[in-house]
Design an enzyme around this catalytic site. Structure first.
Site, short mmCIF file in Angstrom:
data_model
loop_
_atom_site.label_atom_id
_atom_site.label_comp_id
_atom_site.label_asym_id
_atom_site.label_seq_id
_atom_site.Cartn_x
_atom_site.Cartn_y
_atom_site.Cartn_z
N LYS A 66 30.39 29.11 -1.28
CA LYS A 66 30.53 30.05 -0.16
C LYS A 66 30.47 29.26 1.14
CE LYS A 66 28.76 34.28 1.91
NZ LYS A 66 28.99 33.76 3.27
N ASP A 68 30.50 29.01 5.37
CA ASP A 68 29.95 29.78 6.49
C ASP A 68 30.72 29.41 7.75
OD1 ASP A 68 28.42 31.44 7.99
OD2 ASP A 68 26.63 30.19 7.99
#
Length: 349
Positions: A66, A68
Site C-alpha cells: 500500500k 501513501d
C-alpha cells in the site's frame, strides 16, 4: 568524347502508354472479425479499496504494497500526456518527471492508474515529503522528486480494458512497464505470498500496509470490495474544527481539534498535538487563519484558549487505536490533503 545515351529503361508496369492501376480489391469476408477501436474516456472514477482488519484468503487474491501518496490517472493521448487527480483536476504541470516519462513509454494511447509518491532512503512512501515537494495544501510547486507507482492499466492502444479481468490488465501493464524499472514511472509489483505473512513483513519494515485485489474482477469505480486494504498503522482523514493555542509550539498550535462524520453530522473525536514541524505548522496556521469562526461547528466540550475554524480542511492523521469514549489514541499529524485529492473523511459506524 561524350558517352552515347543508354537504352531507355523498362517501364515499371509494361507499356508506358498503359495507365497505372492497382489490383482490384477483394470483397471482405463477412465471417472475418472487425477490430473496432473504443473511444478513449476523458476520465474514469477510480476503484477504491475497502478497509478490512485482516487479509482475505483464497487463490483469487493478489497482494501489493500500500503506497501513501496522491492517486493519479495518467492519460497518454496523441495530443500529449494529461495527469488527473482523484477529483479530476489536471495536475500535469505538478508532476513534470512523470509526464515526461509517460510520453516515452511507447504507447500510442493508454490510461495508467497509480499513486504518486516520494520515497525515503528505505524505499518507503513518505506522505509528508510528498506534501513538501508540492508546496503544501494549495501550493503550486512542481514535484520533480515524485515517482508514479503504477498498478493498473485501464485503456491501451485503442482498447477499453475496464471490463477485462485484473490478471489480463496486469499482464498488459507489465509488458509496458517492466518489473524492476527505476524511473519516474515504476511498476507496483504484486507479491506471491500469503496475505497474513506479507502483512507481518510489511509492518516489520515500517510500511503502511498492503492491498489485496481480486484477480478475476473488472475495474469498477467506487469502494465495492474488489480491492481491500489492510493497514499496519491506522491512517485516515479527519476534519479540522479548530486548535488550542500554545506559545511553545510551532505555529502557535498546541493541539488540533478533529471531527469525523457519522451519517449527516460531525462528531468530535479528540485532538492531535504531535507530528508538526516548523514548516508544516506554519502552512497549517496560514490555512486555518482564513477560516476562523466565532463558535465551534461541533460540540467539543469546554476548551480553554481555543480557536475554531470552519470544517473545510482534511488532515491525514496516523493513530494507533480508539479510546472507550470514541477519541483517537496516540495520534500524529501527517499533513493536509489537497482539495484536488478529494480525500474521504473518516466515517464512524
Amino acid at each position: 568524347m561524350t558517352k552515347p545515351p543508354g537504352k531507355p529503361s523498362q517501364p515499371l508496369l509494361g507499356d508506358v502508354d498503359t495507365p497505372l492501376r492497382s489490383k482490384p480489391r477483394r470483397r471482405r469476408d463477412p465471417a472475418q472479425p472487425q477490430f473496432s477501436l473504443d473511444p478513449m474516456p476523458a476520465r474514469i472514477d477510480p476503484c477504491l479499496a475497502l478497509l478490512k482488519p485482516r487479509p482475505p484468503k483464497g487463490p483469487q487474491w493478489a497482494f501489493e504494497v500500500k503506497w501513501d501518496g496522491y492517486r493519479l490517472a495518467v492519460h497518454i493521448e496523441p495530443s500529449g500526456v494529461r495527469i488527473l487527480t482523484r477529483g479530476g483536476h489536471d495536475w500535469t504541470h505538478r508532476f513534470p518527471a512523470i509526464a515526461a516519462e509517460a510520453a516515452q513509454l511507447g504507447a500510442a494511447t493508454a490510461i495508467l492508474d497509480g499513486e504518486a509518491v516520494v520515497l525515503d532512503d528505505q524505499g518507503r512512501s513518505d506522505f509528508g515529503k510528498l506534501q513538501q515537494s508540492l508546496g503544501g495544501r494549495g501550493g503550486n510547486l512542481n514535484s520533480g522528486a515524485s515517482v508514479l507507482m503504477a498498478f493498473d492499466l485501464l485503456y491501451f492502444d485503442g482498447h477499453d480494458l475496464a471490463k477485462t479481468e485484473l490478471s489480463t490488465r496486469r499482464h498488459l501493464l507489465e509488458s509496458l512497464i517492466a518489473p524492476g524499472r527505476e524511473s519516474a514511472i515504476r511498476l507496483s509489483e504484486d507479491v506471491d505470498a500469503d496475505g497474513e505473512q506479507l502483512l507481518r513483513v510489511a509492518c516489520e519494515h515500517g510500511l503502511e500496509g498492503i492491498i489485496a485485489k481480486d484477480r478475476n474482477s473488472p475495474y469498477r469505480s467506487g469502494r465495492l470490495g474488489d480491492w481491500v486494504k489492510i493497514k499496519c498503522i491506522q491512517s485516515d482523514g479527519f476534519l479540522i474544527i479548530g486548535y488550542e493555542k500554545s506559545t511553545a509550539s510551532f505555529g502557535g498550535i498546541g493541539r488540533l481539534l478533529l471531527a469525523a462524520r457519522k451519517g449527516g453530522e460531525l462528531i468530535y473525536v479528540g485532538g492531535v498535538g504531535t507530528g508538526f514541524n516548523e514548516r508544516s505548522a506554519a502552512d497549517l496556521r496560514k490555512q486555518m487563519d482564513k477560516l476562523t469562526i466565532g463558535k465551534p461547528a461541533v460540540d467539543t466540550g469546554r476548551k480553554r484558549n481555543a480557536v475554531f475554524v470552519e470544517p473545510m480542511l482534511v488532515a491525514e492523521i496516523e493513530y494507533r487505536a480508539w479510546t472507550h469514549d470514541g477519541k483517537l489514541r496516540h495520534a500524529s499529524y501527517k499533513g493536509l490533503r489537497d482539495k484536488a485529492d478529494e480525500a474521504s473523511v473518516y466515517e464512524l459506524e
